[in-house]
Enzyme design. Structure first.
Site, PDB file in Angstrom:
ATOM      1  CG  HIS A 175      -0.541  -1.566  26.960  1.00 55.44           C
ATOM      2  ND1 HIS A 175      -0.263  -0.290  27.383  1.00 55.44           N
ATOM      3  CD2 HIS A 175       0.440  -2.348  27.456  1.00 55.44           C
ATOM      4  CE1 HIS A 175       0.830  -0.296  28.114  1.00 55.44           C
ATOM      5  NE2 HIS A 175       1.281  -1.529  28.172  1.00 55.44           N
ATOM      6  CB  SER A 196       4.315  -0.158  28.962  1.00 53.04           C
ATOM      7  OG  SER A 196       3.362  -0.493  29.931  1.00 53.04           O
ATOM      8  CG  ASP A 233      -3.244   1.366  26.942  1.00 51.56           C
ATOM      9  OD1 ASP A 233      -3.407   0.694  27.982  1.00 51.56           O
ATOM     10  OD2 ASP A 233      -2.128   1.795  26.591  1.00 51.56           O
TER      11      ASP A 233
END
Length: 334
Positions: A291, A167, A261
């Site tokens: 995610h 991320s 996501d």
């Protein structure tokens, strides 16, 4: 190659059963962006502990404090039964530059160290809003340089080195590689980018499809961006690496994305841009994942997805002749 219009998007029905249960539980909890930041940070740490297995007794952990005048720490995991030089993973955690820590990602880092037979260094860069952009990136560069110096002292400089992150950590990882390239400094052997944030624009189809009801919502991303305080610089390549005009010469990359996501499309676009720039890329999309799946290791399918990321490290470190990022770069994207 598969054109963007032909990409297949997952739905809630495609998700693993354990993931759907986690989403139901999440719906009972107030959104993190509506809570005070200290509480949101504690909740993320607690959720990570609940959704990850117990610590691995086959791996030992060390805490490094590399700079006396800076509040920077680096957690180090390595297999207990292996001494001497070993491959290294330099890992940057996710959490939107606001949440997360080396502790929140402990289980995944232990899994990497144990399964890939390597040393994993997970950094605690300073987080927003107390330390807005570009502090996290500058901290990553400081800690990476420190680790490079230590590798020479330890005699590990000839061992493979991978820069990794999930991320926001994936954002920092690939920007770090590009900045090293621009300065003409030695590059890592590869990048491991797990659902990386590559574009602050939020103008993709995946943002429309998955902006509500999933772990990473559009509202939460807006909250992250507000605190990161990179306003007016969203199109700069030190914020949105997808906007970089020249991606040539970057290390080979393994990019893992979740099917449901908001970051799915920009991750695919970044993989495509790297490939067009001649960088060897392997893209893996997990249609049954959301995610943050590397923090959901109690779910068998999430653990299997995390293990596919680690398999890339295993093959890279073991020099498996049957695995080639260069060959992977010629395969069509899923």
């Amino acid at each position: 190659m598969v054109e963007k219009e032909e990409w297949i998007y997952s739905s809630v029905e495609d998700l693993a059963p354990g993931i759907r249960r986690i989403l139901r539980i999440q719906s009972w909890v107030p959104p993190l962006e509506r809570l005070p930041i200290p509480i949101s940070r504690v909740l993320m740490e607690c959720a990570s502990r609940m959704n990850s297995p117990r610590r691995n007794p086959r791996v030992k952990e060390t805490l490094h404090i590399p700079f006396a005048r800076l509040p920077l720490t680096m957690r180090h995991w390595e297999p207990r039964d292996w001494s001497g030089p070993r491959p290294v993973v330099f890992f940057m955690h996710g959490g939107g530059f606001v949440l997360g820590s080396s502790r929140s990602h402990r289980a995944f880092c232990e899994l990497m160290a144990d399964e890939a037979r390597c040393s994993v260094f997970s950094i605690d860069y300073r987080r927003a809003p107390e330390h807005p952009y570009p502090t996290a990136l500058e901290d990553a560069e400081r800690l990476f340089q420190w680790l490079q110096e230590q590798r020479e002292i330890w005699g590990w400089q000839n061992q493979p080195l991978v820069v990794a992150g999930d991320s926001a950590g994936g954002n920092l990882a690939t920007i770090l590689c590009r900045r090293l390239r621009d300065r003409g400094e030695p590059l890592p052997d590869a990048q491991l980018l797990i659902y990386p944030l590559t574009d602050f624009a939020q103008n993709t189809v995946s943002y429309q499809k998955y902006g509500q009801g999933f772990v990473l919502t559009r509202s939460l991303v807006d909250w992250f961006f507000l605190h990161y305080q990179a306003a007016g610089q969203y199109d700069h390549h030190d914020v949105s690496p997808l906007r970089c005009e020249d991606l040539r010469g970057l290390p080979p990359a393994f990019i893992a994305l979740a099917g449901c996501d908001v970051l799915l499309d920009e991750g695919r676009n970044y993989a495509r841009r790297l490939q067009e720039a001649g960088v060897a890329v392997q893209l893996r999309v997990f249609p049954n994942m959301i995610h943050a799946f590397v923090n959901l290791l109690v779910v068998p399918e999430a653990r299997a997805a995390a293990m596919e990321c680690i398999a890339f490290l295993q093959d890279l470190f073991q020099g498996d002749e049957g695995y080639s990022l260069s060959a992977a770069a010629d395969r069509p994207f899923p």
